[in-house]
Design a protein around this motif. Structure first.
Motif, PDB file in Angstrom:
ATOM      1  N   ASN A  70       0.832  -1.213   0.000  1.00 34.51           N
ATOM      2  CA  ASN A  70       0.000   0.000   0.000  1.00 34.51           C
ATOM      3  C   ASN A  70       0.865   1.262   0.000  1.00 34.51           C
ATOM      4  N   SER A 163     -12.671 -13.122   3.025  1.00 37.80           N
ATOM      5  CA  SER A 163     -11.857 -12.607   1.922  1.00 37.80           C
ATOM      6  C   SER A 163     -12.799 -12.018   0.873  1.00 37.80           C
ATOM      7  N   ARG A 164     -12.224 -11.453  -0.190  1.00 39.90           N
ATOM      8  CA  ARG A 164     -13.093 -10.914  -1.247  1.00 39.90           C
ATOM      9  C   ARG A 164     -13.820 -12.034  -1.951  1.00 39.90           C
ATOM     10  N   SER A 165     -13.071 -13.096  -2.259  1.00 42.01           N
ATOM     11  CA  SER A 165     -13.687 -14.251  -2.926  1.00 42.01           C
ATOM     12  C   SER A 165     -13.730 -15.405  -1.924  1.00 42.01           C
ATOM     13  N   THR A 198      -6.261  -1.177   1.784  1.00 39.87           N
ATOM     14  CA  THR A 198      -6.797  -0.590   0.546  1.00 39.87           C
ATOM     15  C   THR A 198      -7.889   0.406   0.941  1.00 39.87           C
ATOM     16  N   ASP A 200     -10.897  -0.024   0.569  1.00 34.14           N
ATOM     17  CA  ASP A 200     -12.007  -0.804   1.124  1.00 34.14           C
ATOM     18  C   ASP A 200     -11.747  -1.275   2.557  1.00 34.14           C
ATOM     19  N   ASP A 304      -2.066  -6.010  -8.488  1.00 37.91           N
ATOM     20  CA  ASP A 304      -3.162  -5.491  -9.292  1.00 37.91           C
ATOM     21  C   ASP A 304      -3.431  -4.075  -8.781  1.00 37.91           C
ATOM     22  N   ARG A 305      -2.973  -3.071  -9.535  1.00 40.60           N
ATOM     23  CA  ARG A 305      -3.067  -1.697  -9.036  1.00 40.60           C
ATOM     24  C   ARG A 305      -4.516  -1.263  -8.837  1.00 40.60           C
ATOM     25  N   ALA A 306      -5.433  -1.821  -9.610  1.00 40.58           N
ATOM     26  CA  ALA A 306      -6.842  -1.443  -9.457  1.00 40.58           C
ATOM     27  C   ALA A 306      -7.400  -1.973  -8.142  1.00 40.58           C
ATOM     28  N   LYS A 307      -7.008  -3.194  -7.776  1.00 40.90           N
ATOM     29  CA  LYS A 307      -7.483  -3.769  -6.509  1.00 40.90           C
ATOM     30  C   LYS A 307      -6.719  -3.178  -5.323  1.00 40.90           C
ATOM     31  N   TYR A 309      -3.761  -4.430  -4.195  1.00 35.07           N
ATOM     32  CA  TYR A 309      -2.943  -5.434  -3.490  1.00 35.07           C
ATOM     33  C   TYR A 309      -2.545  -6.546  -4.438  1.00 35.07           C
TER      34      TYR A 309
END
Ligand code: NDP
Ligand code: OXD
Length: 309
Positions: A70, A163-165, A198, A200, A304-307, A309
């Motif tokens: 981060n 987790s996210r998934s 992040t 989020d 993954d810069r969009a996520k 992390y």
């Protein structure tokens, strides 16, 4: 062409030995002695870039020696258009799992009560608590969270993860998304945070996370300081909703000398030492990522810069 080591100078010799053992022909340079800027095609960084790396026009990729990135994603000394790889290292994973298991077991075996009893010279006849009756909720079931959670399952704890998934990991009840968050925490006795920081997850360890836990729960926070809402932790410790917190990470670091956490009787402070990358095991991915960067391939553990992390 050359790799520029721009991480902690104290660790430079160990990284050089480990990298040269795997890639004897590689040209290694050490910040600030980078040589001609156009010869640098790969950079190794850690806590923060020691200076402006944006002038290295031929830089193909950046490798972090830290798992969490981060701070690097927000570092204006780094070019934002080059691939960045985070560190996944067996040494780091093992040491984080040791840290989490150490503090979960200390809570399960009522270490704080026993130490207080010793100070009071009191022979405390404690009833044992079966690990299966203790619910541990692990936020973040990635490289570190999944390994720690799996080890806790092996020790007999009731383990949940978020987790996210959703994950399929033997013995772990897996939750995902905002609905899953509360369900994961509901009635848990120990809350472990191993999330990346992040947009989020910033401030995720606050009153809304503490409320669903079992009364007197313990927080083990080894991710990033900015996950924690400090005022909410202090209130939860004061009210008894939490009985104790083990904190390895802070915003800012080092933790200021006058911070209340240093002397709080229910808080254990460790100085961001839960897990440390070991050059002997971490160098292999760096050498492979250098090869990949030169070949124009996706890096191992590319961020993954969009996520974030
Ligand atoms: P990973 O990227 O492997 O795992 C991150 C996990 O967090 C994944 O399971 C991911 O879900 C989950 N996650 C991310 N965002 C969300 C979200 N918004 N909601 C729910 N779940 C989310 O990271 P590591 O396990 O390698 O490291 C985790 C963190 O530990 C690092 O980012 C760093 O901050 C900290 N750390 C601390 C150290 C210390 O010494 N204290 C040392 C090393 C790391 P999914 O799987 O679905 O993507
Ligand atoms: C971290 C690390 O991300 O030490 O904190 O690797």
């Amino acid at each position: 062409m050359a790799i520029l080591y721009a991480d902690d100078p104290a660790d430079a010799a160990a990284w050089a030995v480990a990298i040269r053992a795997l890639a004897p022909g590689v040209e290694l340079r050490f910040w600030p002695d980078s040589g001609p800027a156009d010869e640098v095609d790969f950079a190794i960084v850690g806590g923060k870039a020691p200076g402006d790396l944006r002038g290295f026009a031929n830089l193909r990729a950046i490798q972090s020696t830290w798992a969490g990135v981060n701070h690097l994603l927000a570092d204006s000394n780094l070019p934002f258009d080059r691939p960045l790889a985070r560190m996944v290292d067996q040494g780091l994973t093992v040491s984080m799992t040791e840290f989490i298991v150490l503090h979960v077991l200390d809570s399960a075996r009522q270490g704080p009560r026993l130490r207080a009893a010793q100070r009071a010279r009191q022979w405390l006849d404690l009833d044992p608590v079966a690990p299966g009756t203790i619910v541990v909720a692990v936020l973040g079931l990635g490289t570190l969270g999944a390994d720690a959670a799996t080890r806790l399952v092996a020790l007999g704890f009731s383990v949940r993860g978020w987790s996210r998934s959703r994950k399929e990991i033997a013995g772990i009840e897996s939750f995902a998304g905002s609905d899953g968050f509360k369900a994961c925490l509901s009635g848990a006795h120990i809350l472990v945070c191993l999330l990346p920081l992040t947009d989020d997850t910033r401030g995720i360890l606050g009153a809304a996370a503490f409320a669903p836990l079992a009364r007197g729960a313990v927080l083990i926070q080894a991710a990033r300081g900015a996950h924690l809402v400090e005022a909410d932790l202090l209130a939860a410790l004061q009210s008894g909703q939490l009985s104790r917190a083990v904190l390895d990470v802070f915003a800012p670091e080092p933790l200021p000398v006058d911070h209340v956490f240093w002397r709080h009787p229910q808080v254990t402070v460790t100085p961001h030492v839960a897990a440390i990358t070991r050059p002997g095991t971490g160098a292999a991915d760096i050498v492979e990522n250098y090869r990949r960067a030169l070949a124009g391939e996706t890096l191992i553990n590319q961020v993954d810069r969009a996520k974030g992390y």
